[in-house]
Design a protein around this motif. Structure first.
Motif, PDB file in Angstrom:
ATOM      1  N   SER A  93      -5.277  21.756  -5.123  1.00 18.11           N
ATOM      2  CA  SER A  93      -4.450  21.584  -6.320  1.00 18.11           C
ATOM      3  C   SER A  93      -3.864  22.925  -6.751  1.00 18.11           C
ATOM      4  CB  SER A  93      -5.324  21.050  -7.461  1.00 18.11           C
ATOM      5  OG  SER A  93      -4.606  21.022  -8.676  1.00 18.11           O
ATOM      6  N   PRO A  94      -2.664  22.905  -7.319  1.00 20.78           N
ATOM      7  CA  PRO A  94      -2.199  24.111  -8.022  1.00 20.78           C
ATOM      8  C   PRO A  94      -3.187  24.411  -9.150  1.00 20.78           C
ATOM      9  CG  PRO A  94      -0.428  22.483  -7.835  1.00 20.78           C
ATOM     10  CD  PRO A  94      -1.680  21.796  -7.402  1.00 20.78           C
ATOM     11  N   SER A  95      -3.352  25.697  -9.504  1.00 16.80           N
ATOM     12  CA  SER A  95      -4.341  26.056 -10.531  1.00 16.80           C
ATOM     13  C   SER A  95      -3.883  25.669 -11.927  1.00 16.80           C
ATOM     14  CB  SER A  95      -4.647  27.556 -10.470  1.00 16.80           C
ATOM     15  OG  SER A  95      -3.490  28.286 -10.821  1.00 16.80           O
TER      16      SER A  95
ATOM     17  N   PHE B 202       0.850  -1.181   0.000  1.00 16.96           N
ATOM     18  CA  PHE B 202       0.000   0.000   0.000  1.00 16.96           C
ATOM     19  C   PHE B 202       0.889   1.234   0.000  1.00 16.96           C
ATOM     20  CE2 PHE B 202      -3.311   2.854   0.819  1.00 16.96           C
ATOM     21  CZ  PHE B 202      -4.501   2.194   0.554  1.00 16.96           C
ATOM     22  N   THR B 203       0.776   2.060  -1.059  1.00 18.08           N
ATOM     23  CA  THR B 203       1.584   3.284  -1.207  1.00 18.08           C
ATOM     24  C   THR B 203       3.064   3.071  -0.854  1.00 18.08           C
ATOM     25  OG1 THR B 203       0.890   4.065   0.980  1.00 18.08           O
ATOM     26  CG2 THR B 203      -0.294   4.939  -0.917  1.00 18.08           C
ATOM     27  N   GLY B 204       3.637   2.037  -1.438  1.00 12.67           N
ATOM     28  CA  GLY B 204       5.073   1.829  -1.268  1.00 12.67           C
ATOM     29  C   GLY B 204       5.474   1.137   0.023  1.00 12.67           C
TER      30      GLY B 204
ATOM     31  N   GLY C 116      -5.140   6.310 -10.129  1.00 13.80           N
ATOM     32  CA  GLY C 116      -6.410   5.639  -9.899  1.00 13.80           C
ATOM     33  C   GLY C 116      -7.194   6.458  -8.898  1.00 13.80           C
ATOM     34  N   ILE C 117      -8.438   6.085  -8.675  1.00 15.31           N
ATOM     35  CA  ILE C 117      -9.279   6.863  -7.751  1.00 15.31           C
ATOM     36  C   ILE C 117      -8.845   6.642  -6.306  1.00 15.31           C
ATOM     37  CG2 ILE C 117     -11.111   5.105  -7.560  1.00 15.31           C
ATOM     38  CD1 ILE C 117     -13.131   7.489  -7.599  1.00 15.31           C
ATOM     39  N   GLY C 118      -8.214   5.500  -6.033  1.00 12.14           N
ATOM     40  CA  GLY C 118      -7.727   5.226  -4.682  1.00 12.14           C
ATOM     41  C   GLY C 118      -8.866   5.322  -3.682  1.00 12.14           C
TER      42      GLY C 118
ATOM     43  N   ILE D 187      -6.756  16.003 -10.667  1.00  7.97           N
ATOM     44  CA  ILE D 187      -6.204  16.371 -11.972  1.00  7.97           C
ATOM     45  C   ILE D 187      -6.884  17.650 -12.432  1.00  7.97           C
ATOM     46  CG2 ILE D 187      -6.097  15.669 -14.404  1.00  7.97           C
ATOM     47  CD1 ILE D 187      -5.042  13.120 -13.491  1.00  7.97           C
ATOM     48  N   GLU D 188      -8.222  17.661 -12.381  1.00  8.18           N
ATOM     49  CA  GLU D 188      -8.949  18.871 -12.788  1.00  8.18           C
ATOM     50  C   GLU D 188     -10.336  18.880 -12.149  1.00  8.18           C
ATOM     51  OE1 GLU D 188      -8.982  18.332 -17.056  1.00  8.18           O
ATOM     52  OE2 GLU D 188     -10.597  16.861 -16.978  1.00  8.18           O
ATOM     53  N   ALA D 189     -10.874  20.100 -12.021  1.00  7.35           N
ATOM     54  CA  ALA D 189     -12.268  20.278 -11.602  1.00  7.35           C
ATOM     55  C   ALA D 189     -12.930  21.142 -12.649  1.00  7.35           C
ATOM     56  CB  ALA D 189     -12.332  20.974 -10.246  1.00  7.35           C
TER      57      ALA D 189
HETATM   58  O1  0RQ Z   1       3.102  15.345 -13.144  1.00  8.32           O
HETATM   59  O2  0RQ Z   1       4.727  14.098 -11.770  1.00  8.32           O
HETATM   60  O3  0RQ Z   1       5.062  14.384 -14.241  1.00  8.32           O
HETATM   61  O4  0RQ Z   1       5.308  16.352 -12.679  1.00  8.32           O
HETATM   62  O5  0RQ Z   1       0.191  15.089 -12.209  1.00  8.32           O
HETATM   63  O6  0RQ Z   1       0.661  16.467  -9.833  1.00  8.32           O
HETATM   64  O7  0RQ Z   1       0.347  18.685  -8.741  1.00  8.32           O
HETATM   65  O8  0RQ Z   1       2.205  17.135  -7.910  1.00  8.32           O
HETATM   66  O9  0RQ Z   1      -0.254  16.694  -7.502  1.00  8.32           O
HETATM   67  O10 0RQ Z   1       0.925  14.694  -6.405  1.00  8.32           O
HETATM   68  O11 0RQ Z   1      -1.311  15.630  -5.581  1.00  8.32           O
HETATM   69  O12 0RQ Z   1      -1.164  14.390  -7.737  1.00  8.32           O
HETATM   70  C1  0RQ Z   1      -4.595  13.621  -8.949  1.00  8.32           C
HETATM   71  C2  0RQ Z   1      -2.439  12.591  -9.615  1.00  8.32           C
HETATM   72  C3  0RQ Z   1      -2.457  14.658  -8.202  1.00  8.32           C
HETATM   73  C4  0RQ Z   1      -3.182  12.504  -7.179  1.00  8.32           C
HETATM   74  C5  0RQ Z   1      -3.189  13.338  -8.492  1.00  8.32           C
HETATM   75  C6  0RQ Z   1       0.334  16.048 -13.282  1.00  8.32           C
HETATM   76  C7  0RQ Z   1       1.409  16.979 -12.777  1.00  8.32           C
HETATM   77  C8  0RQ Z   1       2.379  16.002 -12.129  1.00  8.32           C
HETATM   78  C9  0RQ Z   1       1.209  15.194 -10.019  1.00  8.32           C
HETATM   79  P1  0RQ Z   1       4.670  15.029 -12.947  1.00  8.32           P
HETATM   80  P2  0RQ Z   1       0.830  17.302  -8.468  1.00  8.32           P
HETATM   81  P3  0RQ Z   1      -0.393  15.330  -6.701  1.00  8.32           P
HETATM   82  C10 0RQ Z   1      -6.037   8.796  -0.952  1.00  8.32           C
HETATM   83  C11 0RQ Z   1      -6.264   9.757  -2.026  1.00  8.32           C
HETATM   84  C12 0RQ Z   1      -6.098  10.026  -6.889  1.00  8.32           C
HETATM   85  C13 0RQ Z   1      -5.957   9.127  -5.682  1.00  8.32           C
HETATM   86  C14 0RQ Z   1      -6.278   9.826  -4.407  1.00  8.32           C
HETATM   87  C15 0RQ Z   1      -3.957  11.207  -7.311  1.00  8.32           C
HETATM   88  C16 0RQ Z   1       1.443  14.960 -11.520  1.00  8.32           C
HETATM   89  O13 0RQ Z   1      -3.736  13.277  -6.157  1.00  8.32           O
HETATM   90  O14 0RQ Z   1      -3.468  10.233  -7.840  1.00  8.32           O
HETATM   91  O15 0RQ Z   1      -6.773  10.939  -4.357  1.00  8.32           O
HETATM   92  N1  0RQ Z   1      -5.231  11.183  -6.825  1.00  8.32           N
HETATM   93  N2  0RQ Z   1      -6.012   9.166  -3.329  1.00  8.32           N
HETATM   94  O16 0RQ Z   1       1.987  17.684 -13.847  1.00  8.32           O
HETATM   95  C17 0RQ Z   1      -2.247  16.504 -16.808  1.00  8.32           C
HETATM   96  C18 0RQ Z   1      -3.681  17.729 -15.429  1.00  8.32           C
HETATM   97  C19 0RQ Z   1      -2.772  17.523 -14.362  1.00  8.32           C
HETATM   98  C20 0RQ Z   1      -1.620  16.780 -14.623  1.00  8.32           C
HETATM   99  C21 0RQ Z   1      -1.634  17.403 -12.521  1.00  8.32           C
HETATM  100  N3  0RQ Z   1      -4.807  18.434 -15.274  1.00  8.32           N
HETATM  101  N4  0RQ Z   1      -3.387  17.195 -16.623  1.00  8.32           N
HETATM  102  N5  0RQ Z   1      -1.353  16.261 -15.835  1.00  8.32           N
HETATM  103  N6  0RQ Z   1      -0.941  16.729 -13.465  1.00  8.32           N
HETATM  104  N7  0RQ Z   1      -2.753  17.908 -13.045  1.00  8.32           N
HETATM  105  C22 0RQ Z   1      -4.657   8.154  -1.016  1.00  8.32           C
HETATM  106  C23 0RQ Z   1      -4.695   6.895  -1.850  1.00  8.32           C
HETATM  107  O17 0RQ Z   1      -5.692   6.538  -2.370  1.00  8.32           O
HETATM  108  C24 0RQ Z   1      -3.507   6.092  -2.016  1.00  8.32           C
END
Ligand code: 0RQ
Length: 502
Positions: A401-403, A35-37, A383-385, A362-364
């Motif tokens: 999230s960053p904008s 789980f997460t590494g 994945g949705i996790g 990723i986006e809203a």
């Molecule tokens: O890419 O790694 O190549 O630089 O996504 O983005 O901003 O560092 O954000 O680490 O929080 O990840 C949704 C992926 C965000 C994560 C997601 C690219 C961006 C970067 C990472 P690089 P950031 P984060 C309970 C919660 C689902 C599971 C979850 C996730 C990389 O939060 O997997 O929530 N969530 N679990 O460049 C294309 C966009 C993008 C994009 C960001 N709009 N389009 N690429 N990126 N926005 C815990 C568990 O369930 C385990």
């Protein structure tokens, strides 16, 4: 290391990983810990990958279906994907090699709510489970497994599998004994209420009982968890964390939260870690976590006396913090509880404790739908996790999230999400470095106006143009106006030019 394998019958099953891999056959459905590494098997995945390569070189088919708790590591998901050893994977992954294999169509992946995964495997939705491969920190005299740095779906996979392989990892602290709280869900249709009222409630045993007659191999390892370090906190993360704190303070002023009543769920990543760093010097005390993973920031909050208890299913720590956890597991187990994933993420308990859910995205879109998983609608990220488990069932759900991503080429706020994991009915607050959009109690068109304000200034005029166009095209559909022909223009631009601006 024999002192970690206290049961003589299981000690007699000791063998090498290569020998144990003989019990994993082509077509098998395999449930692994991890789980997460954290807590993934360290030796069998490489041995299985080598077996797959040898079979492929001999012209024979060899693939398995793999189920875990969540993501693992390069020496698990990575090596297996590299060797084309997987036909199917569920319920979560984040490995770059595996992501590329899935997106290239070389292997299948089913992205699922993590709270559903154990039940669906146990009930045979994917067919019968052949093998469980589970890491333990020790095996007690009665043959029970003491979990290592996470529990995940181990209980259910060990129950469901016909054969069991145990890896006993001496890198894991022996003093993790006592941290886990194992409670077994009675089988359908005899379910009962889960007796957890507060995040710190302990309701079960500290070990996992197993059917020792199913154990075909025990393998010794001495290897660390994956433990990716966090990036240093940057200005954007700091601003997002500040906006998140403003939101919490607003809840206190409104009488919906008290300074000693914050129950946290936090997704993993650099921004959530920045939020926790910000909480260190906030007015919040006695913070409790009912969450999925223990992160560095939570360890700091515990050390500072700000967090009284953290309940999760595993660790997701940097190497420095994993070493600290290993050295001081005896102290941390007073504050940390690791539970089976289906309990850490259970809708019933999440709703009862009244937590505030905070996840990345990723986006809203303008109306508040959130995409956590698929870039431009199709390319899987992770994945949705657990984000759906906590977002739908939390007391308040938030996304941070960053904008923008990729130097501004991608806006995190779009006219219409290209894939929807969390609907407008689930998403309450969206936070970027430009502020927070509190969507509660607003109509769709009011929500859209708030969402524009948290978008990056470069994208605000494009989003406003879209809204005008949508309203002009929706004379008889003014509840949630869309201009369908251009609703996905940001994504179309991204695919065609590499930037959402076009
Ligand atoms: O890419 O790694 O190549 O630089 O996504 O983005 O901003 O560092 O954000 O680490 O929080 O990840 C949704 C992926 C965000 C994560 C997601 C690219 C961006 C970067 C990472 P690089 P950031 P984060 C309970 C919660 C689902 C599971 C979850 C996730 C990389 O939060 O997997 O929530 N969530 N679990 O460049 C294309 C966009 C993008 C994009 C960001 N709009 N389009 N690429 N990126 N926005 C815990 C568990 O369930 C385990």
């Amino acid at each position: 290391m024999n002192e970690r394998i206290k049961n003589a019958a299981l000690r007699a099953k000791l063998m090498s990983a290569d020998d144990a891999a003989r019990f994993v056959n082509h077509g098998d459905k395999v449930g692994m810990s991890g789980f997460t590494g954290s807590a993934y098997p360290k030796a069998l995945p490489t041995a299985i990958a080598e077996r797959a390569r040898a079979e492929h070189e001999a012209g024979r088919d060899y693939t398995i279906d793999l189920f875990t708790g969540a993501s693992t590591a390069p020496d698990c998901d990575g090596v297996l994907a590299e060797a084309d050893a997987l036909r199917f994977r569920a319920p979560y992954q984040s490995d770059p090699t595996m992501r590329a294999a899935i997106n290239a169509g070389r292997m299948g992946y089913a992205d699922m709510h993590l709270s559903h995964s154990a039940q669906q495997v146990e009930e045979g939705f994917f067919g019968a489970l052949d093998v469980a491969i589970v890491e333990a920190s020790q095996i007690d005299a009665d043959g029970n497994l003491v979990p290592s740095s996470g529990v995940g779906n181990n209980v259910e996979y060990l129950n469901a599998a016909s054969r069991i392989i145990v890896e006993v990892n001496s890198w894991q602290s022996i003093e993790l004994d006592g941290m886990a709280d194992i409670w077994q869900m009675p089988a359908l249709p005899n379910r009962v209420a889960i007796p957890i009222n507060k995040p710190g409630d302990r309701i079960g045993t500290t070990y996992i009982p197993i059917d020792a007659s199913k154990v075909v191999a025990v393998v010794e390892t001495d290897a660390p968890d994956r433990n990716a370090p966090f990036k240093p906190i940057d200005d954007i993360s700091r601003q997002i964390a500040g906006n998140f704190l403003d939101f919490l303070e607003g809840e206190v002023r409104a009488g919906r939260l008290t300074y000693d009543g914050y129950i946290m769920q936090s997704g993993v990543g650099n921004v959530p870690n920045a939020v926790m760093a910000r909480l260190l010097d906030s007015k919040f005390e006695n913070i409790q976590a009912y969450t999925e993973v223990i992160q560095d920031g939570m360890v700091d909050l515990i050390d500072a006396g700000k967090m009284s208890v953290a309940s999760a299913t595993s660790f997701s720590l940097s190497p420095e913090y994993a070493n600290k956890m290993n050295a001081e597991a005896k102290r941390y187990r007073e504050h940390i509880i690791t539970r089976p994933l289906q309990i850490s993420n259970h809708p019933e308990v999440i709703r009862r404790v009244g937590l505030i859910a905070t996840n990345g995205m990723i986006e809203a879109d303008l109306y508040g739908h959130v995409n956590s998983t698929r870039v431009a609608g199709s390319r899987i990220m992770n994945g949705i996790g657990g984000s759906g488990d906590f977002t739908r069932n939390g007391y308040i759900s938030s996304f941070i999230s960053p904008s923008v991503a990729q130097d501004g080429a991608i806006s995190a706020i779009v006219p219409f999400a290209s894939h929807i994991d969390h609907t407008e009915h689930d998403v309450m607050v969206v936070i970027t470095e430009h502020g927070f959009a509190d969507l509660r109690g607003l109509t769709p068109r009011e929500r859209a106006r708030r969402m524009v304000q948290v978008a990056h200034p470069d994208y605000r005029p494009l989003l406003e143009d879209y809204l005008e166009r949508a309203e002009a095209a929706s004379v008889k559909a003014m509840h949630e106006p869309h201009h369908l022909a251009t609703a996905l223009a940001f994504h179309q631009n991204l695919n065609e030019t590499g930037s959402m601006r076009g």
